[in-house]
Design an enzyme around this catalytic site. Structure first.
Site, PDB file in Angstrom:
ATOM      1  N   HIS A 194     -50.322 -15.170 -23.951  1.00  0.00           N
ATOM      2  CA  HIS A 194     -50.130 -14.738 -25.274  1.00  0.00           C
ATOM      3  C   HIS A 194     -50.535 -15.734 -26.245  1.00  0.00           C
ATOM      4  O   HIS A 194     -49.844 -16.771 -26.635  1.00  0.00           O
ATOM      5  CB  HIS A 194     -48.795 -14.013 -25.162  1.00  0.00           C
ATOM      6  CG  HIS A 194     -48.411 -13.441 -24.323  1.00  0.00           C
ATOM      7  ND1 HIS A 194     -47.406 -12.842 -23.932  1.00  0.00           N
ATOM      8  CD2 HIS A 194     -49.272 -12.099 -23.731  1.00  0.00           C
ATOM      9  CE1 HIS A 194     -47.181 -12.006 -22.966  1.00  0.00           C
ATOM     10  NE2 HIS A 194     -48.432 -11.497 -22.776  1.00  0.00           N
ATOM     11  N   GLU A 214     -48.323 -17.460 -29.080  1.00  0.00           N
ATOM     12  CA  GLU A 214     -46.847 -17.861 -28.628  1.00  0.00           C
ATOM     13  C   GLU A 214     -47.269 -19.430 -28.653  1.00  0.00           C
ATOM     14  O   GLU A 214     -47.455 -19.975 -27.669  1.00  0.00           O
ATOM     15  CB  GLU A 214     -46.420 -17.526 -27.457  1.00  0.00           C
ATOM     16  CG  GLU A 214     -46.020 -15.873 -27.492  1.00  0.00           C
ATOM     17  CD  GLU A 214     -45.780 -15.292 -26.134  1.00  0.00           C
ATOM     18  OE1 GLU A 214     -45.897 -16.100 -25.283  1.00  0.00           O
ATOM     19  OE2 GLU A 214     -45.583 -14.034 -26.177  1.00  0.00           O
ATOM     20  N   HIS A 240     -44.063 -19.597 -22.422  1.00  0.00           N
ATOM     21  CA  HIS A 240     -44.179 -18.430 -23.395  1.00  0.00           C
ATOM     22  C   HIS A 240     -43.177 -18.608 -24.389  1.00  0.00           C
ATOM     23  O   HIS A 240     -42.466 -19.566 -24.515  1.00  0.00           O
ATOM     24  CB  HIS A 240     -43.996 -16.847 -22.616  1.00  0.00           C
ATOM     25  CG  HIS A 240     -44.869 -16.603 -21.841  1.00  0.00           C
ATOM     26  ND1 HIS A 240     -45.756 -15.477 -22.247  1.00  0.00           N
ATOM     27  CD2 HIS A 240     -45.472 -16.996 -20.509  1.00  0.00           C
ATOM     28  CE1 HIS A 240     -46.581 -15.338 -21.076  1.00  0.00           C
ATOM     29  NE2 HIS A 240     -46.400 -16.198 -20.158  1.00  0.00           N
ATOM     30  N   GLU A 255     -39.322 -19.017 -21.734  1.00  0.00           N
ATOM     31  CA  GLU A 255     -39.267 -18.557 -22.817  1.00  0.00           C
ATOM     32  C   GLU A 255     -38.746 -19.289 -24.142  1.00  0.00           C
ATOM     33  O   GLU A 255     -37.502 -19.788 -23.975  1.00  0.00           O
ATOM     34  CB  GLU A 255     -38.756 -16.860 -22.948  1.00  0.00           C
ATOM     35  CG  GLU A 255     -39.306 -16.231 -22.095  1.00  0.00           C
ATOM     36  CD  GLU A 255     -40.580 -15.589 -22.368  1.00  0.00           C
ATOM     37  OE1 GLU A 255     -41.040 -15.896 -23.783  1.00  0.00           O
ATOM     38  OE2 GLU A 255     -41.170 -14.593 -21.558  1.00  0.00           O
TER      39      GLU A 255
END
Length: 385
Positions: A176, A179, A269, A345
């Site tokens: 992504h 990010e 991410h 994350e």
């Protein structure tokens, strides 16, 4: 006063500049229109002046809950990124510049990681004697998809190499593209791993081969997308059936993984809504077992010791056995290679366990977390196979 986003990773549309206290803007959606939240623009004004910027379509963003307690990132020198007073109400995101200190201020959803810096990163690591840069293929916009291989073994593909029993550690970032903290983390991890004075890095390179893709989605990165590539594909939903027409980035990475094998996978991410650093594992995959559970628990516990920014209390709900979405990278790789696989994350907002009102979560903290990740990898490397 002027606002521009006509640069690498820029994203904003100007609606009205008539009133310095009500500058009206909108975020440009990714190709396909399904996702948007990333913004990145420069405002040029007068020193000492106040500006109030309103992003009018913020309520329609991909993750509107991510605006809660969010503070926009800003920089005068594109090196030090601080946070601006930001509020969200009635679908509108309001960013306040209380007093311009220089003529030009860059404002972004998070500190950008430019395509030029990506090229600088590749160039800087290729001078190391253990590093090989491999061109995996071209993206849809004809950019290079580059793999950084780090190994003391001469063979390019080690799965069937009788001269080594080293496990293969794969790290991917920025599926992504918005990010950006993911590539900041990889920068810290790479430089730490290749530092001859870093005992953890030296020990790991004696025990494992590394395959690292610092930017899985260079097209989306340059285009200023949040989640998709040049044709609107969410790469982290394309692992079950990638193809050259819509997801060549995943196709080429899987092709290389099949050649090398994977013993540990770390997919990096950022999360728009959850203000903590956490792991999402492969517990819901069909073949998840006690061996993988032990490795995951050990990795997480050591990462907690290596970095106080990491925690295990907050995160995504754990999938019930057999219910994992197999289009996600972590799930697909874990199942295909029977290996330890985790998604890391990081927050866009801040880490609520250790908040920093000036910078929130930052490039510097991402870099340090990359360094700490090596400690967790060293803790499990001898048990991977």
């Amino acid at each position: 006063m002027h606002i521009s986003a006509n640069f690498d990773a820029g994203n904003i549309e100007v609606i009205s500049l008539e009133d310095n206290n009500n500058i009206q803007l909108a975020i440009r959606p990714d190709v396909g229109g399904e996702f948007f939240q990333w913004f990145n623009f420069r405002i040029t004004g007068e020193i000492g002046e106040q500006y109030v910027l309103n992003i009018l379509n913020a309520g329609d963003a991909a993750f509107p809950a991510g605006w809660h307690n969010y503070q926009a990132a800003a920089s005068y020198d594109r090196d030090y990124w601080f946070r601006l007073p930001t509020s969200y109400e009635d679908g509108k995101l309001t960013i306040k510049v209380a007093e311009m200190e220089c003529q030009t201020l860059q404002i972004a959803f998070f500190a950008p990681y430019s395509y030029e810096r990506h090229q600088d990163l590749l160039a800087s690591v290729q001078t190391h004697p253990l590093v090989t840069l491999e061109h995996l293929g071209e993206t849809l916009d004809k950019r290079d998809l580059t793999l950084v291989k780090i190994s003391s073994d001469a063979s390019d593909d080690t799965k069937n190499n009788a001269q080594t029993n080293k496990p293969n550690i794969w790290i991917t970032a920025r599926q992504h593209p918005g990010e950006t903290m993911a590539e900041w983390l990889v920068e810290g991890l790479l430089h730490s791993l290749l530092d001859s004075d870093n005992a953890t890095g030296r020990a790991l390179l004696n025990k494992a081969n590394f395959y690292i893709v610092p930017n899985m989605n260079p097209d989306g990165s340059v285009r200023g997308h949040l989640r998709t590539n040049a044709v609107g594909t969410n790469l982290n939903r394309a692992w079950a059936e990638p193809n050259l027409e819509t997801s060549p980035e995943v196709y080429y990475v899987i092709k290389k993984m099949e050649a090398t094998g994977v013993d540990l996978f770390y997919d990096v991410h950022g999360d728009e809504e959850i203000p903590y650093v956490f792991l999402a594992g492969s517990q819901g995959t069909p073949s998840y077992n006690d061996r993988l559970a032990h490795l995951r628990d050990k990795f997480a516990e050591v990462l907690k010791l290596a970095s106080a920014d990491f925690q295990t209390e907050e995160g995504y709900p754990i999938d019930a056995p057999g219910t994992a979405n197999m289009t996600l990278a972590t799930h697909w790789v874990a199942e295909r290679f029977d290996c330890l696989a985790n998604t890391l994350e990081m927050p866009f907002i801040d880490n609520y366990n250790l908040p920093d009102t000036d910078t929130g979560w930052s490039p510097e903290r991402s870099i340090k977390l990359g360094e700490a990740s090596l400690v967790a990898m060293l803790a499990v490397v001898d048990e991977l196979r």
